[in-house]
Enzyme design. Structure first.
Site, PDB file in Angstrom:
ATOM      1  N   CYS A  93      -7.303 -28.155   6.696  1.00 30.74           N
ATOM      2  CA  CYS A  93      -6.138 -27.454   7.251  1.00 30.74           C
ATOM      3  C   CYS A  93      -5.571 -28.253   8.429  1.00 30.74           C
ATOM      4  O   CYS A  93      -6.257 -29.106   9.006  1.00 30.74           O
ATOM      5  CB  CYS A  93      -6.522 -26.039   7.680  1.00 30.74           C
ATOM      6  N   ASP A 138      -7.901  -7.527   0.295  1.00 27.61           N
ATOM      7  CA  ASP A 138      -6.961  -7.821   1.379  1.00 27.61           C
ATOM      8  C   ASP A 138      -7.647  -7.479   2.685  1.00 27.61           C
ATOM      9  O   ASP A 138      -8.517  -6.614   2.722  1.00 27.61           O
ATOM     10  CB  ASP A 138      -5.701  -6.950   1.280  1.00 27.61           C
ATOM     11  N   CYS A 197      -7.649 -28.399  11.663  1.00 29.44           N
ATOM     12  CA  CYS A 197      -8.842 -29.251  11.631  1.00 29.44           C
ATOM     13  C   CYS A 197      -8.497 -30.726  11.465  1.00 29.44           C
ATOM     14  O   CYS A 197      -9.209 -31.589  11.980  1.00 29.44           O
ATOM     15  CB  CYS A 197      -9.769 -28.800  10.495  1.00 29.44           C
ATOM     16  N   CYS A 222     -12.942 -29.250   6.653  1.00 31.54           N
ATOM     17  CA  CYS A 222     -11.738 -28.461   6.384  1.00 31.54           C
ATOM     18  C   CYS A 222     -10.503 -29.351   6.433  1.00 31.54           C
ATOM     19  O   CYS A 222     -10.382 -30.223   7.301  1.00 31.54           O
ATOM     20  CB  CYS A 222     -11.615 -27.334   7.411  1.00 31.54           C
ATOM     21  N   ASP A 234       0.862  -1.186   0.000  1.00 33.84           N
ATOM     22  CA  ASP A 234       0.000   0.000   0.000  1.00 33.84           C
ATOM     23  C   ASP A 234       0.897   1.234   0.000  1.00 33.84           C
ATOM     24  O   ASP A 234       2.126   1.131   0.080  1.00 33.84           O
ATOM     25  CB  ASP A 234      -0.977  -0.046   1.180  1.00 33.84           C
ATOM     26  N   GLY A 294     -11.359   3.989   0.111  1.00 34.64           N
ATOM     27  CA  GLY A 294     -12.320   4.762   0.906  1.00 34.64           C
ATOM     28  C   GLY A 294     -13.555   3.991   1.322  1.00 34.64           C
ATOM     29  O   GLY A 294     -14.529   4.575   1.789  1.00 34.64           O
ATOM     30  N   HIS A 353      -6.005 -21.953  10.053  1.00 37.00           N
ATOM     31  CA  HIS A 353      -7.355 -22.351   9.657  1.00 37.00           C
ATOM     32  C   HIS A 353      -8.074 -21.194   8.940  1.00 37.00           C
ATOM     33  O   HIS A 353      -8.688 -21.393   7.883  1.00 37.00           O
ATOM     34  CB  HIS A 353      -8.201 -22.796  10.862  1.00 37.00           C
TER      35      HIS A 353
HETATM   36 ZN   LIG Z   1      -9.485 -25.794   9.267  1.00 35.52          ZN
END
Ligand SMILES: [Zn+2]
Length: 375
Positions: free
Chosen positions: A306, A266, A309, A304, A92, A216, A335
């Site tokens: 990840c 983002d 999990c 999930c 930025d 903005g 996660h």
């Molecule tokens: Zn997860």
């Protein structure tokens, strides 16, 4: 060398999917960019961030210019090498965070003078200096220097600020120069006023940028007001360039923005929430510190994949959060970022298949069901 380019592969209504190509790799759109404020996505190794599916990170000019300074990062080989992230980085311009974090701000036509929130030291930021800093960092996508007025603001104040930002956009473009493989994005301002948004978009298109951001928004105006701007604002921007909505957001904000033609976003939310015990799942938000999780052997989300999990129970996540163990922030951040990237993949696939409305309906239905019942 690969140049910076953007190609759309499919649209569904006003939603789009495609690929941004850069010398450091491709960015699949719509894209979610995790925020690496101080040259780190907090609680995550860069390879873990990549494993969640992120193609690009965001770095903050304001933070890095103050500490460790852009010059030091340049001496050490640039931001990619410094933080061990070889893929694309967007930085930025520093303008927004000067407004939200620094003190003793003084705004003139030339730029902004402010005191650091870290040690009170005095700094000066102009469009030219912002371009210089982002070049020193080695950023792949550089943002034009703009001013974001504090809310609430009158139409006249928003207009005055937007016109200053458009003059700064021209100065940013001039200072950026010609840098093959690097992109400069302009930032549309104009608050929640259609005429000002259109005027801002026209000014930016006159200057000409590699991509365009909607600035903005996500500054406290609420989702309804944000969506009402996104109902028309992306349409003022060139179809063949990426459109970036800055600082958004919650999963339902992201879905609504993608439906309205946004390509990049983002937000600190998934990583910040991870450190405060908040998990985002298909079924909405879960507060892991809640006592109902303390004997629960089930994962946060059975669907999930990840590491949090796959390998840990809610009971464990609850325990390490309550014990203030570092692994708590690590697992929940992983996660959350995984969930966000999976959501983006789902959106991209649905747009490509022309089934976005069904995907969005299922997204809202699952959230409406709420979290699984306690055991
Ligand atoms: Zn997860």
């Amino acid at each position: 060398m690969t140049q910076f380019s953007f190609s759309l592969s499919a649209t569904d209504g006003t939603a789009r999917t495609g690929v941004i190509s850069t010398p450091r790799g491709e960015i699949r759109t719509p894209a979610f960019m995790p925020v690496g404020t101080a040259a780190t996505v907090k609680a995550m190794m860069p390879e873990s961030v990549r494993a969640t599916g992120a193609d690009i990170l965001l770095g903050n000019t304001y933070h890095l210019m103050l500490r460790p300074t852009a010059e030091r990062i340049a001496r050490l080989g640039g931001l990619h090498k410094f933080m061990n992230w070889e893929r694309p980085i967007l930085t930025d311009s520093g303008g927004f965070q000067v407004m939200s974090l620094a003190s003793l701000r003084k705004l003139t036509e030339e730029g902004v003078t402010f005191s650091s929130h870290i040690d009170g030291s005095k700094h000066h930021l102009t469009p030219e200096r912002s371009m210089e800093i982002q070049k020193l960092l080695g950023s792949d996508i550089v943002m034009a220097f703009d001013e974001c007025p504090a809310l609430p603001a009158t139409d006249a104040e928003v207009a005055k600020s937007m016109r200053l930002s458009m003059r700064w956009a021209q100065r940013s473009r001039d200072a950026f120069g010609d840098r093959p493989g690097h992109a400069l994005f302009g930032i549309m301002q104009g608050g929640v006023t259609r005429e000002l948004r259109e005027e801002s978009a026209e000014a930016l298109k006159q200057i000409g940028f590699d991509g365009y951001a909607v600035g903005g928004l996500a500054v406290g105006e609420g989702q309804e007001a944000m969506f009402s701007v996104l109902d028309y604002a992306p349409g003022f921007l060139p179809e063949d360039k990426p459109r970036y909505l800055m600082g958004v957001g919650k999963p339902d904000d992201i879905v609504g923005a993608v439906e309205r033609g946004i390509d990049m976003m983002d937000c600190v939310l998934p990583s910040r929430s991870g450190r405060t015990g908040q998990a985002w799942t298909r079924r909405g938000q879960i507060n892991i510190k809640n006592a109902r999780h303390q004997d629960d052997p089930r994962p946060l989300d059975e669907a999930c994949t990840c590491p949090a999990c796959r390998n840990y129970s809610r009971a464990y996540l609850h325990h390490v959060f309550r014990s203030q163990e570092m692994i708590s922030g690590m697992l929940l951040t992983w996660h959350n970022l995984h969930y966000y990237q999976e959501l983006m993949q789902g959106l991209r696939d649905a747009i490509a298949a022309g089934t976005l409305s069904a995907f969005v309906a299922q997204f809202h239905a699952q959230r409406a069901e709420g979290d699984i019942d306690p055991l």
